[in-house]
Scaffold this motif. Structure first.
Motif, PDB file in Angstrom:
ATOM      1  N   ALA A 304       0.825  -1.209   0.000  1.00  0.00           N
ATOM      2  CA  ALA A 304       0.000   0.000   0.000  1.00  0.00           C
ATOM      3  C   ALA A 304       0.861   1.261   0.000  1.00  0.00           C
ATOM      4  O   ALA A 304       0.472   2.303  -0.551  1.00  0.00           O
ATOM      5  N   ALA A 305       2.066   1.173   0.599  1.00  0.00           N
ATOM      6  CA  ALA A 305       2.949   2.346   0.652  1.00  0.00           C
ATOM      7  C   ALA A 305       3.784   2.475  -0.614  1.00  0.00           C
ATOM      8  O   ALA A 305       4.634   3.367  -0.719  1.00  0.00           O
ATOM      9  N   GLY A 306       3.565   1.587  -1.575  1.00  0.00           N
ATOM     10  CA  GLY A 306       4.308   1.653  -2.838  1.00  0.00           C
ATOM     11  C   GLY A 306       5.664   0.987  -2.771  1.00  0.00           C
ATOM     12  O   GLY A 306       6.453   1.088  -3.709  1.00  0.00           O
TER      13      GLY A 306
END
Ligand SMILES: Cc1cc2nc3c(=O)[nH]c(=O)nc-3n(C[C@H](O)[C@H](O)[C@H](O)COP(=O)(O)OP(=O)(O)OC[C@H]3O[C@@H](n4cnc5c(N)ncnc54)[C@H](O)[C@@H]3O)c2cc1C
Length: 332
Positions: A304-306
């Motif tokens: 989700a944070a890349g």
């Protein structure tokens, strides 16, 4: 002759069958010189003294390593007894090139316990948009700096980095500069008096002139008491080629075999241990295309944070057809 080389020769580690001149071997000294204390168990893990984040490292040595390629030696600061990278790990280099901030990975080739300096093997590709970092590194001159970060431990087996004697035999398939992490691995294992792993390194280049660090590989094989066998193949030649220059100078005795063409099932079967042997592990490193052909594609997934991570996926390609199981293979 360097002090370390003298100690290697005195300890009888250079095989009598090897006919390389002392001058040639001395030129490769840092690669096979056994450290005074040998590789320690701690050398295999990412070490606490490796600083987090990017820091400046000064280039102190530079020499040709093959067509368009350099072996770059950087100094370690006093606060870092060794690079502190795990077996196998890497560094990230950050640099603005042609107005673009680039951030790419490189694999130190020097053994884990090397003090004072570490080496990078870098190929200079023709600059293009989003690229040019290899060419920038190769153009550095001694005294200039590069900004680098030591990467964390690569979890290769059972959620941990490789350790001494973890496998009885390790086979390695390298495409081009994919040989860099394997130079680091074999130099570290061979410098460890407590390790007994048998090593088969298969290196694929386009043509014999593209062979990278072949003199250093020859020196490692010659000093390995038969533990390291280096095999070469050249994808753009159709007949078994003459061995690369370093092997030629020894009558071809240092390299275990030289093939013609890409690594296919027959060549891999001849050069690697069999999947049915006990305790065999295969590592693969090269471009995505090379890794895909050898072992099936690596997938890149993002959280989700890349943050990117690599997923090994099933074992396909050459190794899959030879019968290697996923737990026997790691794609770097
Ligand atoms: C984990 C890891 C370790 C690496 N270790 C090394 C190393 O020790 N030495 C080294 O020279 N390079 C290494 N690379 C490749 C390096 O990060 C750069 O991709 C390479 O220097 C090309 O970047 P560039 O900016 O010079 O040129 P670019 O313009 O980005 O690329 C030039 C050419 O290189 C090809 N290329 C891109 N990535 C790779 C790759 N991973 N392997 C081979 N060719 C590639 C491209 O297809 C293109 O043809 C490693 C890459 C990874 C992911």
């Amino acid at each position: 002759m360097g002090q370390r080389l003298v100690s290697v020769v005195r300890r009888g580690l250079i095989l009598t069958g090897a006919t390389r001149s002392m001058a040639e071997l001395a030129a490769c000294e840092p690669f096979y010189a056994a450290p005074s204390g040998g590789t320690t168990a701690a050398s295999y893990a990412h070490q606490a003294h490796a600083p987090s984040g990017f820091h400046e490292y000064t280039l102190v040595g530079k020499r040709d390593a093959g067509r368009d390629s350099k072996l770059l030696t950087f100094a370690l600061p006093d606060t870092m007894p060794t690079l502190g990278a795990s077996v196998i790990s890497g560094v990230k280099v950050k640099q603005e090139v042609a107005g673009e901030e680039l951030d790419k990975s490189y694999s130190p080739t020097s053994p884990a316990e090397r003090t004072e300096t570490f080496d990078l093997l870098v190929k200079a590709y023709a600059p293009r948009k989003g690229g040019g970092l290899g060419a920038w590194l190769c153009a550095l001159e001694p005294g200039q700096n590069a900004s680098m970060k030591v990467k964390g431990a690569k979890k290769i087996v059972d959620g941990a980095p490789l350790a001494r004697n973890r496998f009885r035999r390790i086979g390695m398939l390298a495409g081009g500069t994919g040989v860099a992490p394997f130079m680091h691995l074999v130099a570290t294992l061979l410098a460890d008096p407590e390790d007994a792993t048998l090593l088969d390194l298969v290196v694929s280049h386009r043509e014999p002139q593209d062979a990278l660090l072949d003199a250093e590989l020859a020196a490692l094989a010659a000093a390995s008491a038969g533990r390291l066998r280096v095999h070469h193949t050249f994808s753009r030649v159709t007949e078994p080629a003459a061995p690369p220059p370093a092997a030629r100078s020894t009558g071809g005795t240092v390299f275990a075999s030289t093939g013609a063409g890409r690594i296919d099932d027959a060549l891999a079967r001849a050069m690697l241990p069999s999947p049915s042997e006990d305790d065999v592990f295969i590592l693969v490193c090269g471009t995505d295309g090379f890794v895909g052909d050898m072992a099936g594609p690596i997938e890149r997934v993002y959280d989700a944070a890349g943050k990117k991570s690599k997923v090994q996926g099933p074992t396909l390609g050459v190794l899959g057809r030879l019968g290697f199981r996923p737990e026997q293979v790691f794609k770097l």
